[in-house]
Write an enzyme that holds these catalytic residues in place. Structure first.
Site, PDB file in Angstrom:
ATOM      1  N   ASP A  88       0.850  -1.191   0.000  1.00 34.83           N
ATOM      2  CA  ASP A  88       0.000   0.000   0.000  1.00 34.83           C
ATOM      3  C   ASP A  88       0.886   1.241   0.000  1.00 34.83           C
ATOM      4  OD1 ASP A  88      -2.772   1.031   0.183  1.00 34.83           O
ATOM      5  OD2 ASP A  88      -1.908   2.079   1.892  1.00 34.83           O
ATOM      6  N   ASP A 554     -23.156  -7.515  37.759  1.00 29.60           N
ATOM      7  CA  ASP A 554     -24.263  -8.035  36.942  1.00 29.60           C
ATOM      8  C   ASP A 554     -25.585  -7.815  37.673  1.00 29.60           C
ATOM      9  OD1 ASP A 554     -25.714  -9.384  34.905  1.00 29.60           O
ATOM     10  OD2 ASP A 554     -23.945 -10.599  34.468  1.00 29.60           O
ATOM     11  N   GLY A 579     -26.070  -4.937  40.214  1.00 26.03           N
ATOM     12  CA  GLY A 579     -26.499  -3.643  39.686  1.00 26.03           C
ATOM     13  C   GLY A 579     -26.786  -3.743  38.200  1.00 26.03           C
ATOM     14  N   ASP A 580     -27.331  -2.659  37.661  1.00 22.67           N
ATOM     15  CA  ASP A 580     -27.676  -2.603  36.242  1.00 22.67           C
ATOM     16  C   ASP A 580     -26.683  -1.650  35.575  1.00 22.67           C
ATOM     17  OD1 ASP A 580     -28.710  -1.875  33.799  1.00 22.67           O
ATOM     18  OD2 ASP A 580     -30.795  -2.005  34.450  1.00 22.67           O
ATOM     19  N   PHE A 581     -25.891  -2.160  34.634  1.00 24.86           N
ATOM     20  CA  PHE A 581     -24.829  -1.288  34.111  1.00 24.86           C
ATOM     21  C   PHE A 581     -25.341  -0.131  33.250  1.00 24.86           C
ATOM     22  CE2 PHE A 581     -23.700  -5.218  31.328  1.00 24.86           C
ATOM     23  CZ  PHE A 581     -24.569  -4.862  30.303  1.00 24.86           C
ATOM     24  N   ARG A 596     -18.336 -10.228  25.335  1.00 25.69           N
ATOM     25  CA  ARG A 596     -19.594 -10.641  24.707  1.00 25.69           C
ATOM     26  C   ARG A 596     -20.778  -9.823  25.203  1.00 25.69           C
ATOM     27  NH1 ARG A 596     -21.656 -15.597  24.939  1.00 25.69           N
ATOM     28  NH2 ARG A 596     -21.898 -15.928  22.729  1.00 25.69           N
TER      29      ARG A 596
END
Ligand SMILES: O=c1[nH]cc([C@@H]2O[C@H](COP(=O)(O)OP(=O)(O)OP(=O)(O)O)[C@@H](O)[C@H]2O)c(=O)[nH]1
Length: 687
Positions: A88, A554, A579-581, A596
């Protein structure tokens, strides 16, 4: 003279130039190299902002071009090359990288920025050395290097520039000029390798070949990367940086090339020899049709086309080639070589087998799922040597059905069978099943197999609707509407939740080590695995990095079950926080792990999560992202592309796309690894 002995080392090898550049073809053929041209399909769209220096961009692009061809050839051309060369060329001036202009205005912008100034031309080159192994896999070694040449332009008036642009010459050339032709008139001086400006640093290339084949000591600017690609299109890369490990074995003495090098610095196609070695047995003969995208093909185009078929028989310009070749002539014209098979050619046996394997793939998957669900592998592990009737009795199934299932498993390599004197077959697990299919095997995939059977299979049985609607089919598959895949499908009952956690646990155990060991993380003391589920990945990180503690973050519903998955031995460096991210404050850490996670969520949610991580990070904090990275041209790996068919709200991305996404949240990509595993990984640092 070093050139010829080095070039002749390649005689008898299938050398492929992964480039549509007629200049590269001419430079290499003039040097007496015999090779095939297979232009790369890699799109030159890497994000330049991700590279510390311009030459790194050119080298990476060259590498991607060469690798794309090296990976494609075993499938599309049904032969594995010995060596693939990619290159290139870029021009840099005032901190800008100039490639080929997209139109005349672009050419004007480029050329006026070069007027009266010195600029640099970099050509990055990648040589991929392929070693085919018995199991159909190919080991690849990558040699990368670049060459810089300084060029000074005279002061150019607008009139001159436009006259030059209107000649058509700039359009397919880096920086918008061709030094070997009319563009030579613009140049005051050249410091360095002239051919490097034209598109290929021949001298440096020969020095690298010398290093490879004559086993001299390694040069400082040579980097060798070992890559392993399997024939199914997936890539798994382990990167070994300098000093170069095992260089390819010295080739046995081979007859020197018969093509004579042309000493002229103005390359002509006249003495080009098309390499047909190894081809005739593996491929049917193809006819080459010539057509120009702009109607008539000019003289130089014909020369180029003729040069490709030179030294083959005159019969209808037949030569061995199996692709459609867009070639750009030195006058800027595009010729398409459309290649068709003879009408009477039989389908190849391998092709037929490949189609049959694809057609039967679902049957094989379902046989595996069923045998796993009915505990056939666990049973045969504790009581090897049972016959079909005995297995049927234990799994409470019909003898006829069980016999069919066992025989199918034998054919898939999951079981072995032996015939007893009484003509009855008895069955045992193979190593494959013992490793991956037993409930209690360290690398058991049983949980994930059950998830595939119970959740993925029903979704894929509605694939046609999914494709028509472009939407997931959870409602049709599971009979209820769902807004949040996790809350409504995976965690909607205790049983579903455990099943899903089992699936995530088994896949994390199998992939965890490769992800955890992909990078040197010794500078990080605390990590937070977001959506880390059962902690399987977190445990792999603590095993691999003795100074690291990991917090698994989580949902409460997940964390309350985590103790069911505790490993036998733990030194308390893994802890769990519920917890809720998307909503809650993230635990403080030096390194955040997202394994993932992102592929499951829509852009908006990904944006929220990345902003939260960015806010929690100070400069120097890390973000380790692990996903299947799509090839930059989105042609593979099929694992990632097939996963996208489940039409989750998320999407699959390439490493560059992930890099850009993270860059927009203040992270720079430090390293990318295609691990020798199901997941790839990328380490980014907050700036
Ligand atoms: O003086 C010259 N400078 C540059 C060139 C030609 O410019 C192109 C550079 O483009 P790139 O490296 O992307 O290569 P492509 O032509 O697109 O072919 P690939 O298939 O390899 O991507 C290159 O052709 C140089 O030869 C020139 O001619 N003179």
């Amino acid at each position: 003279m070093v050139l010829n002995p080095v070039i002749s080392k390649l005689a008898g090898k299938l050398v492929v130039l992964a480039s549509a550049s007629p200049r590269r073809l001419e430079i290499l053929s003039n040097a007496g190299l015999r090779f095939e041209v297979v232009p790369s399909w890699f799109k030159e769209t890497l994000d330049k902002g991700l590279f510390k220096a311009p030459h790194e961009y050119a080298v990476e692009t060259a590498k991607q071009k060469a690798l794309e061809v090296a990976r494609r050839m075993p499938f599309k051309h049904l032969k594995t090359p010995d060596i693939v060369i990619g290159a290139d060329t870029i021009v840099t001036v005032d901190g800008m990288i100039l490639e080929k202009p997209v139109d005349k205005e672009d050419a004007y912008r480029m050329l006026s920025s070069l007027s009266g100034k010195e600029h640099s031309v970099f050509t990055g080159v990648a040589i991929v050395v392929c070693h085919e192994k018995e199991n159909e896999e190919v080991d690849y070694q990558l040699i990368e290097f670049y060459e810089e040449t300084k060029v000074k332009f005279a002061d150019l008036s607008d009139n001159m520039l436009w006259e030059y642009i209107n000649s058509g010459e700039p359009m397919d050339k880096a920086g918008g000029y061709g030094i070997q032709a009319l563009g030579g008139m613009l140049v005051e001086y050249v410091h360095g390798d002239f051919l490097n400006v034209v598109g290929f640093p021949l001298n440096h290339f020969c020095k690298q070949l010398d290093l490879i084949y004559n086993r001299c000591t390694s040069s400082a600017d040579q980097e060798i990367v070992s890559v392993r690609l399997s024939h199914n299109g997936s890539h798994a890369t382990s990167i070994l940086t300098q000093p170069p490990p095992g260089l390819p074995a010295q080739s046995s003495p081979s007859p020197s090339s018969k093509a004579k090098p042309n000493p002229s610095s103005s390359p002509t196609p006249a003495n080009y020899t098309h390499h047909t070695q190894n081809s005739s047995s593996a491929n049917p003969v193809h006819k080459v049709k010539r057509k120009s995208s702009e109607g008539e093909v000019d003289e130089s185009s014909w020369m180029l086309v003729n040069s490709l078929s030179k030294h083959t028989d005159d019969r209808e310009a037949e030569f061995i080639y199996n692709t459609t070749l867009p070639l750009v002539t030195s006058s800027g014209q595009v010729i398409e070589l459309s290649v068709t098979e003879h009408e009477d050619s039989e389908p190849k046996k391998d092709d037929l087998q490949r189609i049959i394997d694809l057609m039967d793939g679902f049957k094989a998957s379902k046989a595996l799922f069923t045998a796993s669900k009915m505990c056939v592998f666990d049973l045969l592990q504790s009581r090897p040597g049972l016959d079909a009737a005995q297995v049927a009795q234990e799994i409470k199934a019909s003898v006829k059905g069980t016999a069919c299932l066992l025989e199918a498993c034998v054919s898939l390599g999951l079981l072995t069978s032996k015939q007893r004197a009484c003509q009855k077959s008895v069955y045992e697990n193979t190593d494959l099943s013992s490793h991956f299919l037993l409930s209690d095997a360290p690398f058991s995939l049983r949980g994930y197999i059950q998830h595939c059977n119970d959740t993925v299979w029903p979704l894929f049985s509605h694939l046609e609707s999914a494709v028509r609607e472009g939407a997931n089919q959870r409602e049709k598959a599971f009979g209820k509407t769902s807004k949040d895949m996790f809350q409504d499908t995976f965690y909607n009952s205790q049983e579903a939740k455990l099943r899903f956690m089992n699936a995530m646990h088994s896949i994390a155990k199998v992939t965890g080590r490769a992800v955890a060991t992909a990078f040197d993380l010794s500078s990080f003391k605390t990590a937070c695995d977001l959506g880390g589920c059962t902690g399987a990945m977190a445990y792999e990180f603590t095993k691999a990095h003795p100074g690291l503690s990991v917090t698994v973050f989580d949902l409460p519903a997940v964390v309350e079950m985590s103790e069911h998955f505790l490993p036998l031995h733990t030194d308390n460096r893994v802890s769990f926080v519920a917890g809720d991210f998307f909503k809650d404050e993230l635990p403080k850490a030096d390194l955040y792990i997202l394994a993932r996670i992102l592929h499951d969520w829509p852009d908006e949610k990904v944006g929220i999560l990345l902003s939260k991580i960015a806010n929690a990070c100070t400069a120097g904090c890390g973000l380790l992202l692990s996903e299947i990275f799509l090839d930059e041209d989105r042609r593979g790996p099929s694992r990632g592309l097939l996963q996208a068919l489940s039409m989750s709200e998320g999407k699959q991305r390439s490493a560059t796309e992930y890099g850009l996404l993270l860059k927009s949240h203040g992270f720079i990509t430090a390293h990318v690894r295609h691990t020798d595993n199901l997941l790839d990984a990328m380490l980014c640092i907050k700036v």
